[in-house]
Design an enzyme around this catalytic site. Structure first.
Site, PDB file in Angstrom:
ATOM      1  N   THR A 402      37.197  45.015  40.888  1.00  0.00           N
ATOM      2  CA  THR A 402      36.561  43.963  41.689  1.00  0.00           C
ATOM      3  C   THR A 402      35.050  44.129  41.736  1.00  0.00           C
ATOM      4  OG1 THR A 402      38.552  43.856  43.016  1.00  0.00           O
ATOM      5  CG2 THR A 402      36.621  42.934  44.005  1.00  0.00           C
ATOM      6  N   THR A 420      37.266  38.916  42.036  1.00  0.00           N
ATOM      7  CA  THR A 420      38.061  39.880  41.275  1.00  0.00           C
ATOM      8  C   THR A 420      38.961  39.196  40.256  1.00  0.00           C
ATOM      9  OG1 THR A 420      39.587  41.761  41.573  1.00  0.00           O
ATOM     10  CG2 THR A 420      40.028  39.823  42.880  1.00  0.00           C
ATOM     11  N   SER A 469      42.705  42.965  50.100  1.00  0.00           N
ATOM     12  CA  SER A 469      41.971  43.881  50.981  1.00  0.00           C
ATOM     13  C   SER A 469      40.488  43.551  51.009  1.00  0.00           C
ATOM     14  CB  SER A 469      42.140  45.319  50.495  1.00  0.00           C
ATOM     15  OG  SER A 469      43.497  45.680  50.535  1.00  0.00           O
TER      16      SER A 469
HETATM   17  N1  GLU Z   1      43.461  42.761  44.257  1.00  0.00           N
HETATM   18  C1  GLU Z   1      42.652  43.549  45.122  1.00  0.00           C
HETATM   19  C2  GLU Z   1      42.521  42.926  46.484  1.00  0.00           C
HETATM   20  O1  GLU Z   1      42.555  41.748  46.589  1.00  0.00           O
HETATM   21  C3  GLU Z   1      41.302  43.692  44.567  1.00  0.00           C
HETATM   22  C4  GLU Z   1      41.387  44.277  43.229  1.00  0.00           C
HETATM   23  C5  GLU Z   1      40.700  45.553  43.116  1.00  0.00           C
HETATM   24  O2  GLU Z   1      39.751  45.785  43.863  1.00  0.00           O
HETATM   25  O3  GLU Z   1      41.082  46.259  42.209  1.00  0.00           O
HETATM   26  O4  GLU Z   1      42.381  43.620  47.441  1.00  0.00           O
END
Ligand code: GLU
Length: 590
Positions: A402, A420, A469
């Site tokens: 991200t 991301t 997150s």
């Molecule tokens: N998919 C993660 C999220 O939405 C972010 C991806 C990542 O930071 O690797 O929290």
């Protein structure tokens, strides 16, 4: 990325005002810059420069944020891009309001709870990662369009044009770009379109060579020209759907690349949501962040509320870190049980953020002892002092990738934007002929219920957003902007943002020192993942003395922030070393 910047800037001269070169011909990677007229901080010098140029030409923070994000889609395509999603938080200086855009990817309407279940078993995570199954309907282009329409002064075309130029004319490959491909070389090699774009001659492009992505340049142009119609129902959309349904697997690949069920209707139906921001008051400051479908705002907010019951300015470093670790242990237990897409389950956002609930959780923390984990969740709808109502909800491991960018402008507006494509390299699948990677965001769903018998708000569903997150944060002091901050890093985003906030607000570290500080990331597990420098610290020895256990992990996060200075100046801040360091810029230094 040090090497990259010179050529990219020279090559994109056509779009830059002459002033853009005057004081900064090489767009350096700097962790701190102070000055006037607005600021941009991102992980990438080219992208920060693009944002600064937009501000210099009279654009506002939203214009610059979209332009910076579009540039990151070119130079940092393994973290974010038009094939992904994200969360955009905006502070409007005129109204004093904080607003958000939820541009999270959605599951296709054909999906149900068993999206990742095969013959009664969850699909192995490593296989789901590289699959059409994991690809959510991209939300990033609509987020840019909606942000510009609501608050911007320029159109998509103007906002995306510096990035288009960067893609067409190329930029110099740096170590980060090279390494991110090398990390993914085997799965990229298994997808013909990805192999052809990122492994020319079978290898990652050499550090120092010029990388061009004319197909992405054409995609940017077509998206802007058609007002995104090409993606949300037109030719680009058809290419996305075909790619998801029939991933272009290379002959001889032995990987099982499962297809997904995304349809053109899914793309046509995609909507950006505009939820209220989360809000907590912390030591007299107002902390705003992203609400569900992200758990970022509620989980950081609850941790802060838990911390607030102790005067952390007065305790020892060890006691401070002990409370920090326990606060996120508690708030992760509650996140795991309660947070998901609010269209699919009742998410008690207000209750999770209530001081009464946090106090009922904070009283579990003991000064000289460690709470056993995984901890049970509390019930925010009916808080019981020191109570834990429900079975434990442990966190699972997930990716840490991200990108986060922050922008402020001369009018005092601010943007905090995390975006991301989920894993580094997303699904590993480039849309043939279109130059961008598709996300694998749906792997953020729980594949099966985490705790049998306990309702799980984060199971897949038709049109549903997987729980995130991401915690793009804006902090106000008596209605005025104080600072904006955020970080990449999957679930560690929550602990990184919480740690930066408490180090800065409670322990009075400068924002830069708070960004630099060694990190620990407790997410409701018995052992706390931490950086080597954290584990080697005297404080960690003190923490081990009361029973904390640590496991060493690589760098956690890569934060960016901007601080409002008295008199109207700005201090832009970026991670100095992690992930190669970021690029903090102001419009006029001094
Ligand atoms: N998919 C993660 C999220 O939405 C972010 C991806 C990542 O930071 O690797 O929290």
């Amino acid at each position: 990325m040090l090497l990259r910047t010179g050529i990219a800037l020279l090559l994109s001269t056509a779009l830059l005002s002459p002033a853009a070169h005057a004081d900064s011909p090489t767009a350096p990677r700097v962790p701190e810059q102070t000055g006037w007229g607005g600021a941009v901080s991102s992980v990438d010098p080219d992208a920060s420069q693009v944002g600064i140029d937009v501000l210099r030409r009279g654009g506002n923070a939203v214009d610059a944020a979209v332009a910076t994000a579009a540039a990151l889609g070119v130079t940092d395509p393994f973290s974010a891009g038009v094939g992904g999603g994200g969360y955009f938080v905006y502070y409007d200086a005129r109204t004093g309001r904080v607003s958000t855009l939820d541009g999270r990817e959605t599951a296709p309407h054909a999906a149900d709870e068993n999206l990742f279940v095969e013959n009664g078993r969850p699909v192995p995570f490593a296989e789901a990662m590289t699959s059409g199954l994991a690809v959510g309907v991209p939300g990033t282009p609509r987020t840019w369009q909606q942000a510009l329409r609501k608050w911007g002064t320029i159109g998509l075309r103007e906002a995306m044009s510096p990035a288009e130029t960067l893609a067409r004319r190329g930029f110099v490959v740096d170590q980060t770009f090279n390494t991110q491909i090398a990390n993914n070389a085997t799965r990229f090699a298994d997808i013909t379109s990805t192999r052809d774009l990122f492994l020319p001659g079978g290898k990652p492009p050499a550090v120092g060579s010029v990388f061009r992505n004319p197909e992405l340049a054409d995609t940017y142009r077509e998206l802007a020209r058609t007002g995104l119609a090409s993606l949300h129902g037109g030719p680009i959309g058809r290419d996305v759907v075909r790619t998801v349904q029939h991933p272009p697997v290379a002959p001889g690949a032995i990987r099982n690349v499962r297809p997904g069920q995304m349809s053109l209707l899914d793309l046509a139906r995609y909507r950006v949501e505009e939820p209220e921001p989360t809000h907590v008051s912390y030591r007299g400051l107002d902390v705003y962040s992203m609400g569900p479908s992200s758990g970022g705002g509620t989980t950081v907010g609850e941790a802060l509320n838990v911390l607030e019951s102790t005067d952390l300015a007065k305790v020892s470093d060890v006691e401070h870190l002990h409370r920090f670790i326990e606060s996120t242990k508690l708030s992760f237990a509650d996140r795991n049980r309660w947070v998901g897409d609010p269209k699919f389950s009742q998410v008690p956002t207000k209750e999770l953020l209530s001081q009464r609930f946090a106090d009922s959780r904070a009283c579990l923390i003991k000064p000289g002892a460690v709470l056993p984990a995984p901890l049970a969740a509390g019930d925010p709808r009916d808080p019981k002092p020191c109570g834990a109502a429900i079975q434990a909800s442990p966190s699972r491991q997930d990716a840490e990738n991200t990108t986060h960018l922050v922008v402020t402008d001369r009018w005092g507006n601010a943007v905090s934007y995390t975006l991301t494509i989920e894993a580094e390299g997303g699904s590993g699948i480039v849309v043939p002929g279109r130059g961008f990677l598709l996300n694998n965001e749906l792997t953020d769903f729980n594949f099966v219920p985490v705790t049998p018998g306990v309702p799980d708000p984060n199971l897949p569903g038709p049109g549903k957003r997987s729980r995130s997150s991401m915690a793009p944060t804006i902090v106000l002091d008596r209605g005025e902007l104080a600072f904006v901050a955020g970080s990449p890093g999957g679930a560690t985003i929550i602990t990184t943002v919480t740690q930066i906030l408490t180090l800065h607000i409670d322990r009075k570290l400068s924002l830069l020192d708070a960004i630099k500080a060694p990190r620990a990331s407790q997410r409701n597990a018995a052992v706390t993942p931490a950086e080597a420098a954290f584990i080697a610290s005297a404080q960690a020895a003190g923490l081990s003395g009361i029973g904390h256990q640590f496991s060493q992990v690589a760098d956690i996060g890569a934060a960016t922030a901007i601080e409002r200075l008295p008199g109207g100046g700005w201090r832009a801040l970026a991670e100095p070393t992690r992930r190669g360091g970021g690029a903090a810029r102001v419009v006029r230094t001094g």
